[in-house]
Design a protein around this motif. Structure first.
Motif, mmCIF file in Angstrom:
data_model
loop_
_atom_site.group_PDB
_atom_site.id
_atom_site.type_symbol
_atom_site.label_atom_id
_atom_site.label_comp_id
_atom_site.label_asym_id
_atom_site.label_seq_id
_atom_site.Cartn_x
_atom_site.Cartn_y
_atom_site.Cartn_z
ATOM 1 N N GLU A 49 11.971 54.358 -4.375
ATOM 2 C CA GLU A 49 10.987 53.616 -3.577
ATOM 3 C C GLU A 49 11.686 52.539 -2.741
ATOM 4 O O GLU A 49 11.337 52.316 -1.575
ATOM 5 C CB GLU A 49 9.942 52.978 -4.496
ATOM 6 N N LEU A 50 12.665 51.865 -3.346
ATOM 7 C CA LEU A 50 13.452 50.875 -2.604
ATOM 8 C C LEU A 50 14.176 51.537 -1.436
ATOM 9 O O LEU A 50 14.215 51.000 -0.314
ATOM 10 C CB LEU A 50 14.451 50.212 -3.548
ATOM 11 N N ASP A 93 10.578 42.769 -0.829
ATOM 12 C CA ASP A 93 9.452 42.820 -1.778
ATOM 13 C C ASP A 93 9.645 43.958 -2.775
ATOM 14 O O ASP A 93 9.389 43.800 -3.974
ATOM 15 C CB ASP A 93 8.131 42.997 -1.021
ATOM 16 N N LYS A 94 10.077 45.114 -2.271
ATOM 17 C CA LYS A 94 10.334 46.251 -3.159
ATOM 18 C C LYS A 94 11.471 45.942 -4.131
ATOM 19 O O LYS A 94 11.429 46.323 -5.309
ATOM 20 C CB LYS A 94 10.676 47.502 -2.336
ATOM 21 N N THR A 96 9.762 43.718 3.821
ATOM 22 C CA THR A 96 9.109 44.695 2.939
ATOM 23 C C THR A 96 10.089 45.227 1.903
ATOM 24 O O THR A 96 9.745 45.380 0.719
ATOM 25 C CB THR A 96 8.552 45.865 3.773
ATOM 26 N N MET A 97 11.324 45.479 2.331
ATOM 27 C CA MET A 97 12.336 45.960 1.394
ATOM 28 C C MET A 97 12.638 44.910 0.335
ATOM 29 O O MET A 97 12.845 45.235 -0.840
ATOM 30 C CB MET A 97 13.602 46.342 2.151
ATOM 31 N N GLN A 108 12.010 53.732 -9.127
ATOM 32 C CA GLN A 108 11.932 52.446 -8.436
ATOM 33 C C GLN A 108 13.029 52.329 -7.382
ATOM 34 O O GLN A 108 12.800 51.810 -6.283
ATOM 35 C CB GLN A 108 12.026 51.304 -9.445
ATOM 36 N N GLN A 128 10.458 44.091 -7.110
ATOM 37 C CA GLN A 128 9.637 44.852 -8.056
ATOM 38 C C GLN A 128 10.457 45.760 -8.979
ATOM 39 O O GLN A 128 9.917 46.338 -9.924
ATOM 40 C CB GLN A 128 8.622 45.706 -7.285
ATOM 41 N N VAL A 129 11.758 45.886 -8.709
ATOM 42 C CA VAL A 129 12.605 46.728 -9.564
ATOM 43 C C VAL A 129 12.764 46.051 -10.922
ATOM 44 O O VAL A 129 13.170 44.887 -11.006
ATOM 45 C CB VAL A 129 13.979 46.967 -8.914
ATOM 46 N N HIS A 161 13.272 54.251 0.160
ATOM 47 C CA HIS A 161 12.308 54.604 1.202
ATOM 48 C C HIS A 161 12.024 53.406 2.113
ATOM 49 O O HIS A 161 11.882 53.570 3.337
ATOM 50 C CB HIS A 161 11.009 55.104 0.563
ATOM 51 N N SER A 162 11.947 52.204 1.540
ATOM 52 C CA SER A 162 11.738 51.021 2.377
ATOM 53 C C SER A 162 12.979 50.748 3.235
ATOM 54 O O SER A 162 12.872 50.287 4.372
ATOM 55 C CB SER A 162 11.390 49.805 1.517
ATOM 56 N N TYR A 163 14.159 51.043 2.687
ATOM 57 C CA TYR A 163 15.406 50.938 3.453
ATOM 58 C C TYR A 163 15.398 51.903 4.640
ATOM 59 O O TYR A 163 15.828 51.559 5.757
ATOM 60 C CB TYR A 163 16.582 51.228 2.529
#
Length: 345
Positions: free
Chosen positions: A186-187, A215-216, A212-213, A183, A219-220, A189-191
């Motif tokens: 994934e965070l 939102d990620k 978008t970040m 997770q 979700q953590v 990657h949005s960064y």
């Protein structure tokens, strides 16, 4: 009544009201019923009052305008505007202007809030009557405090002069579940997408990708880490949320870049402390950012593409560290001085 107002309403509370049909008369009523259910669409509950309708002056379906007499509000001694309050987890903080200073100076102050009263908050403790608080620009003051290693939302404790100022991070890589590490990746990657928008000097795209970040980030699943690791993640999550949201709201790319610096600091600490499941990331440093203060960022490639200058100095920077699944933080040295809390500036 809106749900925020319900704590101030009791059975028997007095309401005064008027009606355009009888403009010169004020009526008095008492609350006789409070609906225990909130309407999910309006976020309000129905309130019924009982009025002595002598002479039958009041008619069904008449338009009336009522005012609730709130005894608590009448006794509130101190309030501050909502815009003065910064939130960091369970803490509420304000910046207080210091009196009798040649250069405007401000003090970081934790406060205990009471009820919300319209566009203000009741202050239970932490402020005295007559003190001036910052209502606009408090995030900028907080950012400056962080740079100068003073008390701020991200740095509640301030290091003593001549103490060991090197940062010793904990190492939770062995105990952190793979699911949590995935997770975080994934965070990250949005960064990285946000970083590329700042490399391109595109503030509108940076704002969109910061959202978008966020939102990620939401979700953590923090329940995957326990104990001290859980508390450490909560601290970094607060910082990521605060500075990421600032990038969402800002429109000036240089102000976004300043917030991106703080965002990067929190995320760099996070991936060092908890680890990543695979992939290789590079911590890169530009010594010239922010008038030679220097700043770091995370990249997925060794090639330097500077988010703080964009095309002006695209290749300015060096690779400071490489982080992969085997990365471990160096062991903490014994501190040479204690931390000092409550430093004023």
């Amino acid at each position: 009544a809106y749900e925020d107002d319900l704590p101030h309403i009791r059975l028997g509370s007095q309401i005064t009201f008027t009606t355009p049909a009888i403009p010169d008369q004020i009526f008095t009523a008492r609350v006789s019923f409070i609906d225990p259910l909130i309407n999910p669409q309006t976020r309000a509950a129905a309130i019924r009052v009982t009025v002595n309708n002598l002479g039958g002056l009041l008619k069904p379906e008449m338009l009336v305008y009522g005012t609730l007499k709130n005894q608590q509000a009448a006794s509130v001694a101190l309030t501050v505007p909502k815009s003065a309050v910064l939130w960091t987890g369970t803490r509420s903080v304000v910046y207080v202007k210091l009196p009798d200073t040649t250069i405007p100076s401000f003090e970081f102050r934790e406060v205990q809030l009471g009820d919300r009263l319209g566009d203000s908050y009741q202050i239970i403790s932490g402020l005295e009557a007559g003190e001036e608080v910052v209502t606009n620009g408090n995030f900028a003051i907080d950012a400056a405090a962080q740079i100068n290693n003073q008390a701020s939302m991200m740095n509640k404790e301030v290091l003593l002069k001549d103490a060991d100022h090197s940062e010793h991070l904990p190492d939770y890589t062995a105990s952190t579940p793979i699911a949590f590490k995935k997770q975080l990746l994934e965070l990250t990657h949005s960064y990285l997408a946000l970083k590329d928008a700042l490399v391109a000097t595109d503030p509108e795209q940076a704002s969109t990708l910061a959202a978008t970040m966020m939102d990620k980030l939401a979700q953590v699943d923090m329940s995957l880490v326990k104990g001290d690791a859980h508390l450490y993640w909560m601290e970094q999550q607060e910082a990521l949320q605060a500075h990421g949201q600032q990038i969402v709201e800002l429109t000036d790319v240089e102000e976004q870049r300043r917030q991106f610096d703080f965002l990067s600091q929190a995320l760099i600490k996070t991936i060092k402390v908890f680890g990543i499941p695979d992939d290789t990331l590079y911590i890169q440093h530009c010594p010239m950012a922010f008038d030679n203060e220097g700043a770091e960022w995370i990249s997925s490639a060794e090639q330097i593409r500077n988010p703080y200058f964009g095309d002006q100095m695209l290749s300015c920077g060096i690779v400071q560290e490489t982080i992969d699944k085997n990365y471990k933080n160096p062991p903490a040295a014994m501190p040479s001085a204690k931390l000092m809390a409550g430093h004023k500036h």
